[in-house]
Design an enzyme around this catalytic site. Structure first.
Site, PDB file in Angstrom:
ATOM      1  N   ARG A 166      36.676  61.666  42.059  1.00  0.00           N
ATOM      2  CA  ARG A 166      35.630  62.445  41.954  1.00  0.00           C
ATOM      3  C   ARG A 166      34.885  62.207  40.775  1.00  0.00           C
ATOM      4  NH1 ARG A 166      36.711  67.133  45.011  1.00  0.00           N
ATOM      5  NH2 ARG A 166      34.477  67.725  44.855  1.00  0.00           N
ATOM      6  N   LYS A 187      30.183  79.562  49.671  1.00  0.00           N
ATOM      7  CA  LYS A 187      30.755  79.198  48.555  1.00  0.00           C
ATOM      8  C   LYS A 187      29.887  78.118  47.784  1.00  0.00           C
ATOM      9  CE  LYS A 187      34.239  76.139  48.211  1.00  0.00           C
ATOM     10  NZ  LYS A 187      34.309  74.770  47.318  1.00  0.00           N
ATOM     11  N   ASN A 188      29.611  76.944  48.654  1.00  0.00           N
ATOM     12  CA  ASN A 188      28.941  75.723  47.955  1.00  0.00           C
ATOM     13  C   ASN A 188      27.567  76.007  47.863  1.00  0.00           C
ATOM     14  OD1 ASN A 188      31.467  74.528  47.917  1.00  0.00           O
ATOM     15  ND2 ASN A 188      31.212  73.125  49.450  1.00  0.00           N
ATOM     16  N   ASP A 246      34.274  68.125  55.031  1.00  0.00           N
ATOM     17  CA  ASP A 246      35.039  69.479  54.788  1.00  0.00           C
ATOM     18  C   ASP A 246      35.464  69.865  56.265  1.00  0.00           C
ATOM     19  OD1 ASP A 246      32.991  70.577  52.285  1.00  0.00           O
ATOM     20  OD2 ASP A 246      34.358  68.798  52.254  1.00  0.00           O
ATOM     21  N   CYS A 281      41.283  64.937  41.332  1.00  0.00           N
ATOM     22  CA  CYS A 281      41.859  66.028  42.147  1.00  0.00           C
ATOM     23  C   CYS A 281      42.376  65.728  42.969  1.00  0.00           C
ATOM     24  CB  CYS A 281      40.579  66.939  42.424  1.00  0.00           C
ATOM     25  SG  CYS A 281      39.609  66.313  43.891  1.00  0.00           S
ATOM     26  N   ARG A 293      40.401  79.834  47.305  1.00  0.00           N
ATOM     27  CA  ARG A 293      39.490  79.512  46.861  1.00  0.00           C
ATOM     28  C   ARG A 293      37.901  79.324  47.456  1.00  0.00           C
ATOM     29  NH1 ARG A 293      40.472  73.798  43.613  1.00  0.00           N
ATOM     30  NH2 ARG A 293      38.128  74.335  43.263  1.00  0.00           N
TER      31      ARG A 293
HETATM   32  C1  EPZ Z   1      30.615  68.567  47.348  1.00  0.00           C
HETATM   33  O1  EPZ Z   1      31.409  67.940  46.320  1.00  0.00           O
HETATM   34  C2  EPZ Z   1      31.187  69.520  47.969  1.00  0.00           C
HETATM   35  N1  EPZ Z   1      31.428  70.749  46.600  1.00  0.00           N
HETATM   36  C3  EPZ Z   1      32.498  69.369  48.654  1.00  0.00           C
HETATM   37  O2  EPZ Z   1      33.186  70.494  49.086  1.00  0.00           O
HETATM   38  C4  EPZ Z   1      32.145  68.567  49.727  1.00  0.00           C
HETATM   39  O3  EPZ Z   1      33.366  67.736  50.158  1.00  0.00           O
HETATM   40  C5  EPZ Z   1      31.335  67.054  48.978  1.00  0.00           C
HETATM   41  O4  EPZ Z   1      30.346  67.577  48.395  1.00  0.00           O
HETATM   42  C6  EPZ Z   1      30.784  66.254  50.094  1.00  0.00           C
HETATM   43  O5  EPZ Z   1      30.213  66.947  51.148  1.00  0.00           O
HETATM   44  C7  EPZ Z   1      30.506  71.552  46.345  1.00  0.00           C
HETATM   45  O6  EPZ Z   1      29.627  71.586  46.634  1.00  0.00           O
HETATM   46  C8  EPZ Z   1      30.806  72.656  45.112  1.00  0.00           C
HETATM   47  P1  EPZ Z   1      30.162  64.332  46.185  1.00  0.00           P
HETATM   48  P2  EPZ Z   1      30.664  66.845  45.564  1.00  0.00           P
HETATM   49  O7  EPZ Z   1      29.508  64.181  44.873  1.00  0.00           O
HETATM   50  O8  EPZ Z   1      29.287  67.116  45.183  1.00  0.00           O
HETATM   51  C9  EPZ Z   1      31.705  59.980  44.863  1.00  0.00           C
HETATM   52  C10 EPZ Z   1      34.876  71.894  49.823  1.00  0.00           C
HETATM   53  O9  EPZ Z   1      35.721  71.644  50.379  1.00  0.00           O
HETATM   54  N2  EPZ Z   1      30.874  60.167  43.688  1.00  0.00           N
HETATM   55  O10 EPZ Z   1      29.092  64.318  47.281  1.00  0.00           O
HETATM   56  O11 EPZ Z   1      31.669  66.685  44.270  1.00  0.00           O
HETATM   57  C11 EPZ Z   1      32.743  61.005  45.184  1.00  0.00           C
HETATM   58  O12 EPZ Z   1      33.755  60.553  44.553  1.00  0.00           O
HETATM   59  C12 EPZ Z   1      34.465  70.879  48.698  1.00  0.00           C
HETATM   60  O13 EPZ Z   1      34.255  72.900  49.466  1.00  0.00           O
HETATM   61  C13 EPZ Z   1      30.554  59.254  42.638  1.00  0.00           C
HETATM   62  O14 EPZ Z   1      31.174  58.117  43.031  1.00  0.00           O
HETATM   63  O15 EPZ Z   1      30.869  65.518  46.372  1.00  0.00           O
HETATM   64  C14 EPZ Z   1      33.012  61.308  46.315  1.00  0.00           C
HETATM   65  O16 EPZ Z   1      33.853  60.241  47.038  1.00  0.00           O
HETATM   66  C15 EPZ Z   1      35.502  69.638  48.544  1.00  0.00           C
HETATM   67  N3  EPZ Z   1      29.743  59.304  41.691  1.00  0.00           N
HETATM   68  C16 EPZ Z   1      31.379  61.136  47.137  1.00  0.00           C
HETATM   69  O17 EPZ Z   1      30.658  60.447  46.178  1.00  0.00           O
HETATM   70  C17 EPZ Z   1      29.343  60.789  41.291  1.00  0.00           C
HETATM   71  O18 EPZ Z   1      28.669  60.851  40.449  1.00  0.00           O
HETATM   72  C18 EPZ Z   1      30.858  62.416  47.521  1.00  0.00           C
HETATM   73  O19 EPZ Z   1      30.911  63.234  46.474  1.00  0.00           O
HETATM   74  C19 EPZ Z   1      29.495  61.716  42.155  1.00  0.00           C
HETATM   75  C20 EPZ Z   1      30.201  61.538  43.346  1.00  0.00           C
END
Ligand code: EPZ
Length: 443
Positions: free
Chosen positions: A132, A22-23, A316, A127, A408
């Site tokens: 996020r 999915k990702n 995850d 969320c 999802r």
């Molecule tokens: C991706 O989310 C995945 N989703 C998530 O999978 C996964 O948990 C996550 O990466 C971490 O591996 C997809 O790929 C669609 P991040 P993402 O941006 O990109 C902070 C699942 O279960 N952050 O790497 O949204 C954020 O708040 C889902 O399949 C900022 O501070 O995660 C988080 O604490 C859930 N500023 C951390 O970084 C930003 O601009 C990591 O988030 C962006 C993120």
């Protein structure tokens, strides 16, 4: 709202096939925005987040055809493909009604600015698992020359043409890396991205972009170099297997004391999890690049985890591992370092008899705890998986509510589990219209 009814106690035995990631599918579908030509993606999972992404792209004027093999759920062949044509993008807006149900819609921000010179994307909002934000996505686009304004809950980004830049991510972020990579491929000149996410899904996206004519070096490492090109053409690409579904199924085999082969996976992406399962006493055998076998541990022992960016232990997989830890002898520490609120499954596991205490970002799991069936409720995608795993070993019949969270990201999960011996039924109709369903949170 659909529910699962699961009667625990059956060891899972046999072979179960993994679907596409999915990702990977979500950024790859967004990448189709970057060309007027048709992009065909294979191995796209038939899950709700993909349907949401289809609705989003269609709302912007794209033509999206999702083809899935009728009925079968094993990893399908060539007929399992998604074709996307963004010949015209009449309305480059990601509306809140869609964005609020899936945070990953922010992935269209970079490609829209790169292709159309303008993008309006609703702020994703928080969320279930955390705030996020997408502040770093915005910071990177500004470095590439985009003018960004935020009002009425929307981000508007404009740029006649993005220009290559040197950008170092303040922290390692996955869709942020993917968003800026897609912005860079059509930018003027060279872009150097440092402190990038190394998740396999980033490399998957880069492989598609390269097939479309992009010039990218270093995807999958912390440093990615992109030479912008003036346009991209269409491509056909088959995405990777889902490493998180594979990990979830491996834990299902381990927690039920079964003998399970997980096939159509990419065993090279599972290193941290396989290491941890072995440390806990699970018998793990890598049968080849696309198959892993797990057999019951003689004695399942406690082992600590601390979630990290790839190739560390994946956040995850934290909730799923916690379910296993409830059955392990001893005390397991589960430390969540990526998200600030990713312990929503703990209270539900405790209602089934698990002994878990939370202190800050660490959960202390004492086992083995005998779990008993209960009525429980999903809160987010991976918490749902944790409850299913617990129900597979709980004494009695567990009712799991709000399984749309699980739908999802897990394709036909009840058929897959039933196929290797689980007693699981769905109450309700997976794809019935969901007027009444109040989707409580994006992820
Ligand atoms: C991706 O989310 C995945 N989703 C998530 O999978 C996964 O948990 C996550 O990466 C971490 O591996 C997809 O790929 C669609 P991040 P993402 O941006 O990109 C902070 C699942 O279960 N952050 O790497 O949204 C954020 O708040 C889902 O399949 C900022 O501070 O995660 C988080 O604490 C859930 N500023 C951390 O970084 C930003 O601009 C990591 O988030 C962006 C993120």
């Amino acid at each position: 709202m659909d529910k699962f009814v699961i009667r625990g106690g059956n060891p899972l035995v046999g072979t179960v096939s993994v679907s596409g990631a999915k990702n990977s599918a979500l950024p790859c579908m967004a990448a189709a925005i970057l060309t007027e030509d048709e992009v065909t993606l294979e191995n796209i999972p038939h899950v709700r987040d993909i349907e949401t992404e289809r609705r989003l792209l269609t709302s912007m004027g794209a033509e999206v055809e999702l083809r899935h093999p009728a009925g079968s759920f094993s990893s399908a062949g060539p007929e399992d493909r998604t074709t996307i044509s963004c010949r015209t993008l009449s309305d480059p807006v990601a509306r809140y009604e869609i964005v609020k149900t899936m945070r990953a819609t922010s992935l269209v921000l970079g490609p829209l600015v790169a292709r159309a010179g303008v993008a309006r994307v609703a702020m994703p909002g928080g969320c279930a698992i955390g705030a996020r934000p997408i502040d770093l996505h915005i910071k990177g686009l500004e470095k590439m020359g985009a003018t960004i304004t935020q009002e009425h809950g929307y981000i508007e980004a404009r740029a006649d043409r993005l220009r290559g830049a040197h950008f170092v991510f303040d922290r390692i972020i996955v869709t942020g890396t993917e968003d800026l990579l897609m912005a860079a491929v059509l930018a003027e000149g060279e872009t150097l991205l440092e402190n990038c996410a190394r998740e396999p899904e980033v490399a998957d996206l880069a492989s598609l972009l390269t097939a479309m004519g992009a010039q990218i070096e270093g995807a999958g490492t912390a440093t990615i170099r992109v030479e912008g090109v003036s346009s991209l053409h269409g491509a056909r690409y088959r995405i990777n297997p889902d490493r998180i579904e594979a990990g979830t199924l491996l834990i299902a085999g381990a927690i039920t004391g079964g003998d399970l082969i997980v096939s159509n996976c990419n065993s090279a992406h599972l290193g941290a999890l396989l290491e941890k399962l072995r440390e806990a006493g699970v018998r793990v055998e890598v049968l080849g690049p696309a198959a892993v076998r797990v057999r019951a541990a003689q004695r399942l022992g406690a082992a600590d985890i601390s979630t990290e960016e790839y190739p560390g232990f994946p956040t995850d997989m934290q909730a799923q591992y916690m379910a296993l830890a409830t059955q392990a002898e001893g005390v397991s520490l589960v430390r969540e370092n990526i998200f600030e609120n990713r312990f929503m499954h703990v209270q539900e596991l405790a209602r089934m008899g698990a002994n878990i205490k939370i202190e800050g970002n660490t959960a202390t799991v004492r086992g083995p705890a005998s779990l008993s069936a209960a009525a429980v409720m999903c809160s987010d995608l991976r918490a749902s998986a944790s409850l299913v795993l617990a129900a597979l070993v709980a004494d009695g019949e567990t009712i799991i509510d709000r399984v749309y969270h699980m739908d999802r990201g897990y394709e036909h999960i009840e058929e897959k589990l039933r196929g290797v011996g689980a007693q699981i039924q769905r109450l309700g109709n997976l794809f019935a219209p969901r007027e009444a369903e109040a989707v409580t949170s994006a992820e």
